[in-house]
Design a protein around this motif. Sequence first.
Motif, PDB file in Angstrom:
ATOM      1  N   SER A  26       8.519   1.779   2.696  1.00  0.00           N
ATOM      2  CA  SER A  26       7.255   1.700   1.961  1.00  0.00           C
ATOM      3  C   SER A  26       6.167   2.496   2.662  1.00  0.00           C
ATOM      4  N   HIS A  27       6.149   2.477   4.004  1.00  0.00           N
ATOM      5  CA  HIS A  27       5.163   3.277   4.748  1.00  0.00           C
ATOM      6  C   HIS A  27       5.490   4.765   4.651  1.00  0.00           C
ATOM      7  N   LYS A  28       6.761   5.109   4.806  1.00  0.00           N
ATOM      8  CA  LYS A  28       7.172   6.516   4.801  1.00  0.00           C
ATOM      9  C   LYS A  28       6.859   7.183   3.471  1.00  0.00           C
ATOM     10  N   TYR A  29       7.102   6.468   2.361  1.00  0.00           N
ATOM     11  CA  TYR A  29       6.948   7.074   1.038  1.00  0.00           C
ATOM     12  C   TYR A  29       5.680   6.628   0.304  1.00  0.00           C
ATOM     13  N   GLY A  30       4.829   5.856   0.982  1.00  0.00           N
ATOM     14  CA  GLY A  30       3.556   5.461   0.386  1.00  0.00           C
ATOM     15  C   GLY A  30       3.698   4.508  -0.793  1.00  0.00           C
ATOM     16  N   ILE A  31       4.664   3.610  -0.723  1.00  0.00           N
ATOM     17  CA  ILE A  31       4.875   2.634  -1.801  1.00  0.00           C
ATOM     18  C   ILE A  31       4.064   1.389  -1.460  1.00  0.00           C
ATOM     19  N   GLN A  32       3.148   1.024  -2.346  1.00  0.00           N
ATOM     20  CA  GLN A  32       2.223  -0.060  -2.018  1.00  0.00           C
ATOM     21  C   GLN A  32       2.778  -1.437  -2.352  1.00  0.00           C
ATOM     22  N   ALA A  33       3.374  -1.603  -3.504  1.00  0.00           N
ATOM     23  CA  ALA A  33       3.846  -2.919  -3.918  1.00  0.00           C
ATOM     24  C   ALA A  33       5.159  -3.261  -3.213  1.00  0.00           C
ATOM     25  N   ARG A  34       5.260  -4.488  -2.712  1.00  0.00           N
ATOM     26  CA  ARG A  34       6.470  -4.901  -1.995  1.00  0.00           C
ATOM     27  C   ARG A  34       7.673  -5.018  -2.928  1.00  0.00           C
TER      28      ARG A  34
END
Length: 118
Positions: free
Chosen positions: A14-22
């Motif tokens: 999620s940090h690497k690809y900028g995904i906000q929602a878990r």
Amino acid sequence: EEIESGRLERLEASHKYGIQARSTITQWLRKYGNFDWENLSKEPMAKTPEQKILELEAKVKLLEKQKARAEHLAERADKKVIIFDMLVDMAEKEYDIQIRKNYKPELSKASKKNKKRQ
């Protein structure tokens, strides 16, 4: 793929690809991943005969397109050769010169020297 192979944890992805929602990664894994959520197994689900047929039909279509393209290119190349030969014939007649040479295959000077050394 990185999560399923164990190279990344969900939080790292999620940090690497900028995904906000878990929940997004979980939803993607359920929808596109190889994990069998019904049987809780990492083995990919077996494809149904219908799925296999659809995949094979798509593959056949692709191969037919590739074959048609290759045939088109071969035909085009043949036409270019014919046109080139016609142009050479016309130039030979028009200018009364021989463009095509009948060279006998000979060894190059470097090859002859190497042959003598052996």
